[in-house]
Write an enzyme that holds these catalytic residues in place. Structure first.
Site, PDB file in Angstrom:
ATOM      1  N   CYS A   1      -8.776  -7.852  13.512  1.00  0.00           N
ATOM      2  CA  CYS A   1      -9.623  -9.032  13.544  1.00  0.00           C
ATOM      3  C   CYS A   1     -11.064  -8.569  13.377  1.00  0.00           C
ATOM      4  CB  CYS A   1      -9.472  -9.743  14.879  1.00  0.00           C
ATOM      5  SG  CYS A   1      -7.753 -10.068  15.283  1.00  0.00           S
TER       6      CYS A   1
ATOM      7  N   ARG B   1     -11.290  -8.980   7.359  1.00  0.00           N
ATOM      8  CA  ARG B   1     -10.478  -8.370   8.413  1.00  0.00           C
ATOM      9  C   ARG B   1      -9.411  -9.332   8.945  1.00  0.00           C
ATOM     10  NH1 ARG B   1     -12.570  -3.783  10.334  1.00  0.00           N
ATOM     11  NH2 ARG B   1     -11.351  -3.966  12.233  1.00  0.00           N
TER      12      ARG B   1
ATOM     13  N   TRP C   1      -6.679 -12.266  12.667  1.00  0.00           N
ATOM     14  CA  TRP C   1      -5.462 -12.029  11.875  1.00  0.00           C
ATOM     15  C   TRP C   1      -4.356 -11.835  12.900  1.00  0.00           C
ATOM     16  CZ3 TRP C   1      -1.853  -8.039  11.042  1.00  0.00           C
ATOM     17  CH2 TRP C   1      -1.097  -8.148   9.880  1.00  0.00           C
TER      18      TRP C   1
ATOM     19  N   ASN D   1     -10.199  -7.158  19.224  1.00  0.00           N
ATOM     20  CA  ASN D   1      -9.458  -6.697  18.056  1.00  0.00           C
ATOM     21  C   ASN D   1      -8.604  -5.529  18.517  1.00  0.00           C
ATOM     22  OD1 ASN D   1      -8.636  -5.763  15.506  1.00  0.00           O
ATOM     23  ND2 ASN D   1     -10.483  -4.524  15.283  1.00  0.00           N
ATOM     24  N   GLY D   2      -7.307  -5.571  18.236  1.00  0.00           N
ATOM     25  CA  GLY D   2      -6.431  -4.486  18.678  1.00  0.00           C
ATOM     26  C   GLY D   2      -5.170  -5.068  19.283  1.00  0.00           C
TER      27      GLY D   2
ATOM     28  N   GLU E   1       0.678   1.075  -9.226  1.00  0.00           N
ATOM     29  CA  GLU E   1      -0.542   0.411  -8.761  1.00  0.00           C
ATOM     30  C   GLU E   1      -0.803  -0.878  -9.557  1.00  0.00           C
ATOM     31  OE1 GLU E   1      -2.351   0.464  -6.287  1.00  0.00           O
ATOM     32  OE2 GLU E   1      -4.298  -0.313  -6.842  1.00  0.00           O
TER      33      GLU E   1
ATOM     34  N   LYS F   1      -1.054  -4.534  -7.837  1.00  0.00           N
ATOM     35  CA  LYS F   1      -2.206  -5.432  -7.993  1.00  0.00           C
ATOM     36  C   LYS F   1      -1.731  -6.815  -8.377  1.00  0.00           C
ATOM     37  CE  LYS F   1      -4.651  -3.804  -6.284  1.00  0.00           C
ATOM     38  NZ  LYS F   1      -4.716  -2.531  -5.650  1.00  0.00           N
TER      39      LYS F   1
ATOM     40  N   GLU G   1       0.301  -8.637  -5.430  1.00  0.00           N
ATOM     41  CA  GLU G   1      -0.398  -9.019  -4.194  1.00  0.00           C
ATOM     42  C   GLU G   1      -1.392 -10.160  -4.398  1.00  0.00           C
ATOM     43  OE1 GLU G   1      -2.677  -5.857  -2.353  1.00  0.00           O
ATOM     44  OE2 GLU G   1      -3.362  -5.134  -4.282  1.00  0.00           O
TER      45      GLU G   1
ATOM     46  N   HIS H   1      18.250   3.908 -16.321  1.00  0.00           N
ATOM     47  CA  HIS H   1      19.153   4.057 -15.164  1.00  0.00           C
ATOM     48  C   HIS H   1      19.246   2.773 -14.340  1.00  0.00           C
ATOM     49  CE1 HIS H   1      19.617   8.296 -15.962  1.00  0.00           C
ATOM     50  NE2 HIS H   1      18.303   8.371 -16.108  1.00  0.00           N
TER      51      HIS H   1
ATOM     52  N   LYS I   1      -7.414  -6.863   4.931  1.00  0.00           N
ATOM     53  CA  LYS I   1      -8.038  -5.715   4.293  1.00  0.00           C
ATOM     54  C   LYS I   1      -7.771  -4.432   5.050  1.00  0.00           C
ATOM     55  CE  LYS I   1     -10.688  -3.804   1.229  1.00  0.00           C
ATOM     56  NZ  LYS I   1     -10.012  -3.558  -0.049  1.00  0.00           N
TER      57      LYS I   1
HETATM   58  C1  F6R Z   1      -3.710  -2.954  -1.846  1.00  0.00           C
HETATM   59  C2  F6R Z   1      -4.383  -2.442  -0.677  1.00  0.00           C
HETATM   60  C3  F6R Z   1      -3.557  -1.846   0.404  1.00  0.00           C
HETATM   61  C4  F6R Z   1      -4.285  -0.662   1.051  1.00  0.00           C
HETATM   62  C5  F6R Z   1      -3.509  -0.134   2.260  1.00  0.00           C
HETATM   63  C6  F6R Z   1      -4.168   1.080   2.871  1.00  0.00           C
HETATM   64  O1  F6R Z   1      -4.618  -3.451  -2.784  1.00  0.00           O
HETATM   65  O2  F6R Z   1      -5.570  -2.502  -0.563  1.00  0.00           O
HETATM   66  O3  F6R Z   1      -2.297  -1.461  -0.066  1.00  0.00           O
HETATM   67  O4  F6R Z   1      -4.449   0.344   0.097  1.00  0.00           O
HETATM   68  O5  F6R Z   1      -3.413  -1.142   3.227  1.00  0.00           O
HETATM   69  O6  F6R Z   1      -5.449   0.810   3.298  1.00  0.00           O
HETATM   70  P1  F6R Z   1      -6.514   1.948   3.539  1.00  0.00           P
HETATM   71  O7  F6R Z   1      -6.801   2.585   2.229  1.00  0.00           O
HETATM   72  O8  F6R Z   1      -7.707   1.239   4.103  1.00  0.00           O
HETATM   73  O9  F6R Z   1      -5.895   2.916   4.504  1.00  0.00           O
END
Ligand code: F6R
Length: 607
Positions: free
Chosen positions: A2, A27, A74, A100-101, A480, A484, A487, A503, A602
């Protein structure tokens, strides 16, 4: 996961809190709330949903005052709802907390507190803090928080305010980030720097087990036993505008366009003529030479960077590399020794699984190096050395510029290790460095193709499934690219090593399946051409990434996106950019909330 903000000073606190929370929405954003202490009352406003709803609520029912706390949530314990939104209160409404936690022992604490007559009104773990502090309070809020914290197991960044101690905010941290901002006769707490950058650049990063007392005339920081701590004040050099959208439609788009500068800033000051400066590695020549294996741990996009890192480090430094998803690593028995270098990659520096992984590796005697984008965050603080990426704040939930900055840091690290250990000589190092210097410019050239990519994306926004294929160092880019797309657009997409297509995944191919193939010049170029043929033979639609000047691919694929020529080892940093744009424009065309996709946050500070 959060966001917390708090203020004490002479400004009207509500605007400081709402502004701070806007910068912390990345967050978490399922509910939000504020509490303001004024004239012997605490006014609370909370609402489910995005922050705008809370902002409208406080506009309709204004709250005057100069001291307050704010929170954007969150959900971890208790569904998103107004009752579960923070701040939470004690039984008498005299103490408020934002948190937060995760309080791991909250159920047993809650049972005990309820048995002693406390009434809980939310489903959250946070509420136990309010009741514990209420029980512990005699005449000093700081001492009550201190005693309460000793009963709690788990992680917290905490902000506390009380009618019984009106001129102060108490803040505390354990394994969830929290900073204290220092202004002129005004003080702040926040989960992250952007929340307070409009007011101050001077911050203190709280460490685990520290408590801060903020009053109008100053800040005092102690450990849990009450011993006062001398803390360094860090001056933040990036400005608030860097954390804003700067005219772009979304943060994600802005951040995609910031990649040339993120790469440039990450190599800046680190390139010599035939060597790399990475003194922040904090490893002696002997320690560097003794490394027998590198273990990379990371999650999500950072894990994809790690997969590219394996190719780079093995090729340039000739050290075997294993790459693990952190949440898997932590629950198996990896073979780690004092001669293993563990490399944690994390944009936020707060990812709980990655953090747990480094603790486990450290316990086995491994040195820990991290690649991280957030100064002073938890993972660097638990590492022996950190290579910071200089991508600036990344607000869009989908990681873009942090990824290319991570790749840049991996190139620096691999060349550094290769050179120090004698795996590459001065000439090869010079060539690599010259190519590294060109990358920001090459990335900029790809971004000039933005309009074409947008057109292409709009054509493809109606499809339901996508396949992404790559080989070798571009196989992680297929993963990747697919991540992208899924998500932010909620379209099903899978990344595969192209050689694996026969396969299994080939069964999926028909006229409804766009296949994105990364077919730039490489050792496996001919094989990729073969894969394109196989897709076409089954009526699949091919969008190919190819090297500028390549006419062969254009004869076979339905659409071609050209990438400037670069050494194969550097190609991932270029091939990912059009895939980010493709995903972005498809998602935007579909009307998706690109910067805050559903169910994601995030910074994933819970397991
Ligand atoms: C996808 C994305 C997540 C982060 C993952 C790790 O676009 O951003 O998959 O890469 O949650 O986050 P960090 O890099 O902050 O440890």
């Amino acid at each position: 996961m959060c966001g917390i903000v708090g203020y004490i000073g002479s400004k009207e606190v509500v605007s400081v809190l709402i502004d701070g929370l806007k910068h912390l929405e990345y967050r978490g954003y399922d509910s939000a709330g504020i509490a303001v202490l004024h004239n012997n009352t605490i006014e609370i406003r909370r609402s489910k949903g995005k922050l705008n709803e809370l902002a409208e609520m406080v506009l309709a029912q204004p709250v005057p005052g100069n001291i307050g706390l704010g929170h954007t949530r969150w959900a971890t314990h208790g569904r998103p709802s107004e009752e579960n939104a923070h701040p939470h209160e004690d039984c008498k409404g005299e103490i408020v907390v934002v948190h937060n936690g995760i309080v791991e022992n909250y159920l047993s604490l809650k049972d005990e507190l309820q048995a002693r007559g406390h009434v809980f009104v939310s489903e959250t773990d946070t509420e136990v803090f309010a009741h514990l502090i209420e029980e512990e309070f005699t005449d000093d809020l700081y001492a009550a928080v201190q005693r309460a914290l000793k009963k709690v197991k788990g992680t917290y960044a905490l902000g506390v305010m009380s009618l019984k101690a009106p001129g102060q905010i108490i803040a505390a941290r354990f394994d969830s980030p929290l900073i204290v901002g220092l202004g002129k006769d005004e003080y702040f707490i926040a989960s992250d720097v952007p929340a307070i950058l409009n007011h101050t650049r001077d911050v203190i990063f709280l460490d685990n087990g520290e408590i801060a007392v903020l009053k109008q005339d100053g800040v005092k920081i102690t450990n849990l036993d009450g011993e006062e701590k001398e803390k360094a004040v860090v001056r933040i050099t990036w400005n608030a505008a860097q954390a804003e959208k700067a005219g772009y439609r979304h943060f994600m788009l802005k951040e995609i366009f910031e990649q040339p500068i993120a790469i440039e800033d990450t190599i800046r000051t680190r390139l010599g003529e035939d060597n790399i400066h990475l003194e922040e590695m904090e490893l002696s020549e002997q320690q560097l030479n003794e490394i027998e294996k590198v273990v990379i741990i990371a999650c999500g996009t950072s894990w994809h960077a790690g997969l590219v890192g394996k190719f780079i480090i093995e090729e340039l430094a000739r050290i075997p590399v294993e790459v693990d998803i952190a949440s898997e690593f932590r629950y198996r028995s990896p073979i780690i020794s004092g001669k293993t270098l563990t490399l944690a990659i994390s944009q936020s520096g707060e990812t709980a699984d990655t953090m747990a992984g480094i603790r486990q590796a450290k316990a086995s005697g491994s040195k820990i190096i991290s690649i991280c984008n957030v100064l002073g965050s938890s993972i660097p603080r638990e590492s022996d050395g950190t290579i910071y990426t200089h991508a600036g704040p990344e607000i869009g939930v989908a990681s873009t510029k942090a990824f290319t900055a991570q790749l840049t840091a991996l190139y620096l690290l691999a060349i550094y290790l290769g050179r120090k250990r004698g795996a590459i000589g001065a000439e090869r190092t010079k060539e690599l460095i010259n190519e590294l210097r060109r990358l920001p410019h090459l990335a900029g050239n790809i971004l000039k193709e933005d309009a074409n990519l947008k057109k292409l994306a709009h054509e493809f926004s109606y499809y339901k499934d996508f396949l992404y294929l790559g080989r070798g160092i571009n196989y992680p880019i297929a993963l990747e690219g697919a991540l992208k797309l899924k998500e932010i657009s909620y379209i099903h997409a899978e990344g595969y090593p192209a050689g694996e297509m026969k396969h299994g995944p080939i069964a999926l191919i028909d006229e409804d399946m766009p296949v994105v193939t990364i077919a730039v010049h490489s050792k496996t170029y001919d094989k990729m051409l073969g894969n394109i043929e196989e897709v076409k033979a089954r009526d699949g639609i091919v969008i190919a990434l190819a090297t500028e000047g390549d006419t062969e691919v254009a004869k076979k694929a339905d659409h071609v996106i050209y990438i400037p020529h670069a050494m194969e080892i550097f190609s991932p940093i270029l091939t990912i950019i059009p895939l980010q744009l493709l995903a972005y424009y498809i998602a935007d065309k579909k009307g998706c909330d690109v910067d805050q996709p559903r169910n994601l946050a995030k910074s994933v500070t819970v397991e």
